[in-house]
Design a protein around this motif. Structure first.
Motif, PDB file in Angstrom:
ATOM      1  N   SER A  61       0.818  -1.210   0.000  1.00 47.75           N
ATOM      2  CA  SER A  61       0.000   0.000   0.000  1.00 47.75           C
ATOM      3  C   SER A  61       0.848   1.254   0.000  1.00 47.75           C
ATOM      4  CB  SER A  61      -0.905   0.011   1.225  1.00 47.75           C
ATOM      5  OG  SER A  61      -1.823  -1.053   1.186  1.00 47.75           O
ATOM      6  N   TYR A  62       0.280   2.363  -0.462  1.00 51.81           N
ATOM      7  CA  TYR A  62       0.900   3.672  -0.345  1.00 51.81           C
ATOM      8  C   TYR A  62      -0.144   4.612   0.251  1.00 51.81           C
ATOM      9  CZ  TYR A  62      -1.424   4.738  -4.839  1.00 51.81           C
ATOM     10  OH  TYR A  62      -2.341   4.922  -5.844  1.00 51.81           O
ATOM     11  N   LEU A  63       0.143   5.910   0.267  1.00 54.42           N
ATOM     12  CA  LEU A  63      -0.694   6.825   1.035  1.00 54.42           C
ATOM     13  C   LEU A  63      -2.133   6.906   0.539  1.00 54.42           C
ATOM     14  CD1 LEU A  63       1.767   9.773   1.736  1.00 54.42           C
ATOM     15  CD2 LEU A  63       0.803   8.180   3.398  1.00 54.42           C
ATOM     16  N   GLU A  64      -2.335   6.555  -0.725  1.00 59.06           N
ATOM     17  CA  GLU A  64      -3.671   6.769  -1.271  1.00 59.06           C
ATOM     18  C   GLU A  64      -4.453   5.486  -1.508  1.00 59.06           C
ATOM     19  OE1 GLU A  64      -3.592   9.507  -4.605  1.00 59.06           O
ATOM     20  OE2 GLU A  64      -1.806  10.445  -3.785  1.00 59.06           O
ATOM     21  N   LEU A  67       0.775  -3.905  -7.186  1.00 62.91           N
ATOM     22  CA  LEU A  67       1.714  -5.008  -6.992  1.00 62.91           C
ATOM     23  C   LEU A  67       1.409  -5.681  -5.671  1.00 62.91           C
ATOM     24  CD1 LEU A  67       4.363  -6.526  -7.850  1.00 62.91           C
ATOM     25  CD2 LEU A  67       5.558  -4.925  -6.350  1.00 62.91           C
ATOM     26  N   ASN A  91      10.281 -16.082  -5.673  1.00 62.71           N
ATOM     27  CA  ASN A  91      11.524 -16.388  -4.958  1.00 62.71           C
ATOM     28  C   ASN A  91      11.284 -17.531  -3.988  1.00 62.71           C
ATOM     29  OD1 ASN A  91      12.899 -14.182  -6.143  1.00 62.71           O
ATOM     30  ND2 ASN A  91      11.941 -12.808  -4.678  1.00 62.71           N
ATOM     31  N   GLU A 108       7.837 -16.795  -2.266  1.00 56.90           N
ATOM     32  CA  GLU A 108       7.360 -15.413  -2.221  1.00 56.90           C
ATOM     33  C   GLU A 108       7.053 -14.996  -3.659  1.00 56.90           C
ATOM     34  OE1 GLU A 108      10.313 -12.354  -1.419  1.00 56.90           O
ATOM     35  OE2 GLU A 108       8.936 -11.475   0.044  1.00 56.90           O
ATOM     36  N   PHE A 114       5.597 -12.128  -6.339  1.00 57.87           N
ATOM     37  CA  PHE A 114       5.231 -10.747  -6.647  1.00 57.87           C
ATOM     38  C   PHE A 114       4.402 -10.772  -7.928  1.00 57.87           C
ATOM     39  CE2 PHE A 114       7.923  -8.349  -3.713  1.00 57.87           C
ATOM     40  CZ  PHE A 114       8.835  -9.308  -3.334  1.00 57.87           C
ATOM     41  N   GLY A 161      -1.944   9.613   8.585  1.00 60.19           N
ATOM     42  CA  GLY A 161      -1.350  10.174   7.383  1.00 60.19           C
ATOM     43  C   GLY A 161      -1.919   9.644   6.089  1.00 60.19           C
ATOM     44  N   HIS A 162      -2.714   8.553   6.176  1.00 61.19           N
ATOM     45  CA  HIS A 162      -3.229   7.959   4.940  1.00 61.19           C
ATOM     46  C   HIS A 162      -4.099   8.956   4.199  1.00 61.19           C
ATOM     47  CE1 HIS A 162      -4.250   4.615   2.308  1.00 61.19           C
ATOM     48  NE2 HIS A 162      -5.488   5.041   2.347  1.00 61.19           N
ATOM     49  N   GLY A 163      -3.796   9.145   2.937  1.00 59.63           N
ATOM     50  CA  GLY A 163      -4.547  10.084   2.125  1.00 59.63           C
ATOM     51  C   GLY A 163      -3.839  11.406   1.924  1.00 59.63           C
ATOM     52  N   THR A 164      -2.692  11.617   2.580  1.00 63.69           N
ATOM     53  CA  THR A 164      -1.923  12.850   2.380  1.00 63.69           C
ATOM     54  C   THR A 164      -1.406  12.892   0.950  1.00 63.69           C
ATOM     55  OG1 THR A 164      -1.247  12.842   4.693  1.00 63.69           O
ATOM     56  CG2 THR A 164       0.013  14.238   3.183  1.00 63.69           C
ATOM     57  N   ALA A 165      -1.498  14.050   0.340  1.00 65.57           N
ATOM     58  CA  ALA A 165      -1.090  14.175  -1.060  1.00 65.57           C
ATOM     59  C   ALA A 165      -0.099  15.322  -1.213  1.00 65.57           C
ATOM     60  CB  ALA A 165      -2.298  14.407  -1.951  1.00 65.57           C
ATOM     61  N   LYS A 189       3.376   7.024  -6.778  1.00 67.63           N
ATOM     62  CA  LYS A 189       2.651   6.495  -5.626  1.00 67.63           C
ATOM     63  C   LYS A 189       3.540   6.675  -4.392  1.00 67.63           C
ATOM     64  CE  LYS A 189       0.142   3.017  -8.329  1.00 67.63           C
ATOM     65  NZ  LYS A 189       0.805   3.198  -9.625  1.00 67.63           N
ATOM     66  N   LYS A 190       3.156   7.587  -3.533  1.00 66.07           N
ATOM     67  CA  LYS A 190       4.012   7.981  -2.424  1.00 66.07           C
ATOM     68  C   LYS A 190       3.725   7.146  -1.181  1.00 66.07           C
ATOM     69  CE  LYS A 190       3.861  12.642  -4.269  1.00 66.07           C
ATOM     70  NZ  LYS A 190       2.790  12.329  -5.241  1.00 66.07           N
ATOM     71  N   LEU A 191       4.786   6.662  -0.562  1.00 66.42           N
ATOM     72  CA  LEU A 191       4.662   5.875   0.653  1.00 66.42           C
ATOM     73  C   LEU A 191       4.713   6.750   1.891  1.00 66.42           C
ATOM     74  CD1 LEU A 191       7.115   3.309  -0.748  1.00 66.42           C
ATOM     75  CD2 LEU A 191       4.858   2.663   0.011  1.00 66.42           C
ATOM     76  N   SER A 192       5.491   7.824   1.814  1.00 64.54           N
ATOM     77  CA  SER A 192       5.571   8.753   2.937  1.00 64.54           C
ATOM     78  C   SER A 192       5.929  10.125   2.407  1.00 64.54           C
ATOM     79  CB  SER A 192       6.607   8.291   3.967  1.00 64.54           C
ATOM     80  OG  SER A 192       7.912   8.355   3.440  1.00 64.54           O
ATOM     81  N   PHE A 221       7.047   4.598  -4.566  1.00 67.67           N
ATOM     82  CA  PHE A 221       7.390   3.469  -5.425  1.00 67.67           C
ATOM     83  C   PHE A 221       8.066   4.020  -6.680  1.00 67.67           C
ATOM     84  CE2 PHE A 221       5.824   0.088  -3.057  1.00 67.67           C
ATOM     85  CZ  PHE A 221       4.507   0.267  -2.675  1.00 67.67           C
ATOM     86  N   GLU A 271       8.379   3.529 -10.367  1.00 63.67           N
ATOM     87  CA  GLU A 271       7.788   2.883 -11.534  1.00 63.67           C
ATOM     88  C   GLU A 271       8.460   3.489 -12.762  1.00 63.67           C
ATOM     89  OE1 GLU A 271       3.222   2.168 -10.568  1.00 63.67           O
ATOM     90  OE2 GLU A 271       3.884   4.137  -9.891  1.00 63.67           O
ATOM     91  N   SER A 303      15.633  -8.644  -5.580  1.00 60.34           N
ATOM     92  CA  SER A 303      14.598  -9.568  -5.999  1.00 60.34           C
ATOM     93  C   SER A 303      13.434  -9.617  -5.020  1.00 60.34           C
ATOM     94  CB  SER A 303      15.188 -10.968  -6.172  1.00 60.34           C
ATOM     95  OG  SER A 303      14.241 -11.833  -6.746  1.00 60.34           O
ATOM     96  N   GLY A 304      13.606  -9.332  -3.779  1.00 57.49           N
ATOM     97  CA  GLY A 304      12.568  -9.558  -2.790  1.00 57.49           C
ATOM     98  C   GLY A 304      11.768  -8.356  -2.367  1.00 57.49           C
ATOM     99  N   ALA A 305      11.805  -7.249  -3.138  1.00 50.98           N
ATOM    100  CA  ALA A 305      11.102  -6.057  -2.691  1.00 50.98           C
ATOM    101  C   ALA A 305      10.701  -5.199  -3.871  1.00 50.98           C
ATOM    102  CB  ALA A 305      11.984  -5.248  -1.745  1.00 50.98           C
ATOM    103  N   ALA A 306       9.593  -4.447  -3.683  1.00 48.92           N
ATOM    104  CA  ALA A 306       9.180  -3.490  -4.696  1.00 48.92           C
ATOM    105  C   ALA A 306      10.197  -2.350  -4.765  1.00 48.92           C
ATOM    106  CB  ALA A 306       7.793  -2.935  -4.349  1.00 48.92           C
TER     107      ALA A 306
END
Lengths: 149, 137
Positions: free
Chosen positions: A49-52, A57, A111, A138, A140, B6-10, B22-25, B72, B74, B117-120
């Motif tokens: 998830s992200y803020l919105e 993914l 993985n 795992e 993705f 903070g969810h929904g902050t733009a 797509k912002k995580l923080s 993220f 992209e 390999s194991g993370a976005a």
């Protein structure tokens, strides 16, 4: 979606298809099934998830077991699973939906997290179809973003 | 009034409107200003005190710190506008009144994360505050 994706990848592997045919199941083995089979269980996951919203993914941890009539057969069967999917991606995978239509899932990566290293002995004294070799992957993959409709 | 998460902050860019990762923080508005010591040889303690508080005056400038963003990465969406001129950036908070903090700013640093390999994939960038932010409740 994860089960359709993995079913497609496993069934497409000729060595697996020759061993288990269509005996590839999600969560549990249906009653009456005999012979070798594969069972997939989604253990955990994250929608990234992200803020919105959720992102497109998904990350899923899936346990995949190979059941057979002996420990060595269960292990060899599990090795076919590892050969078919471990380290796979990125690629597009066409899956069949329940409606009969096809859709495309983007596979990011698979993985191998916990290699198969367990063998469950039969619990009922029988020595048939109850040996299990298990491992965790795992995965993705792309997912639909919630519309909140 | 209500406490919010903070969810929904733009965070939007006033000029480079096509850059919408797509912002995580999103870091908040912040900064600091200096103080200038004005104590001198003649600054004497009061009464029988041995010491005296150092007198100071406030510095003339409150220096904003960059707004830090993690998002993220992209590749099809490109990277932040690291070569563009200052623009009005607006932080919008997810409270019922959609409070905003608008400021003139520009991207001053960028760090696209490593590919594993194991993370976005993620990236970090900072937008420096180059003028007086305006808060609207």
């Amino acid at each position: 979606m994860i089960y359709r994706l993995l079913y497609k990848l496993l069934y497409d592997a000729a060595d697996i298809r020759n061993r288990v045919a269509t005996n590839i199941y999600a969560s549990n083995v249906p009653a009456g099934v005999k012979g070798e089979c594969i069972v997939m269980r989604r253990v955990s996951g994250s929608p990234n998830s992200y803020l919105e919203s959720e992102s497109d993914l998904a990350t899923r941890m899936v346990q995949i077991d190979f059941y057979s009539k002996s420990a060595t057969d269960a292990e060899s069967g599990w090795e076919l699973i590892r050969n078919a999917i471990s380290g796979r991606g990125p690629e597009n995978v066409q899956v069949l939906n329940s409606s009969g239509t096809e859709s495309t899932i983007r596979l990011g990566a698979i993985n191998l997290i916990r290699p198969g290293d367990e063998i469950d002995e039969p619990h009922d004294g029988s020595d048939q179809w109850s040996y299990r070799f298990s491992g965790d992957f795992e995965v993705f993959h792309s997912q639909n973003v919630p519309t909140h409709a | 009034m209500a406490v919010i998460s903070g969810h929904g902050t733009a965070l939007t860019h006033g000029t480079i409107t096509t850059f919408t990762p797509k912002k995580l923080s999103i870091g908040g508005i912040g900064g600091s200003r200096d103080t200038i010591e004005t104590g001198h040889l003649g600054t004497a303690p009061a009464g029988d005190d041995a010491s005296v508080w150092m007198p100071k005056i406030l510095g003339d400038f409150f220096v904003g710190r960059p707004v830090a963003v993690e998002a993220f990465f992209e590749p099809e969406n490109g990277i932040p506008p690291v070569l563009e001129d200052l623009e009005t950036c607006t932080l919008t908070y997810p409270d019922s009144g959609a409070a905003t903090y608008a400021f003139s700013g520009g991207v001053i640093d960028l760090d696209v994360g490593e590919a594993v390999s194991g993370a976005a994939m993620r990236m970090n960038y900072g937008i420096d505050i180059c003028g007086t932010p305006t808060f609207t409740a």
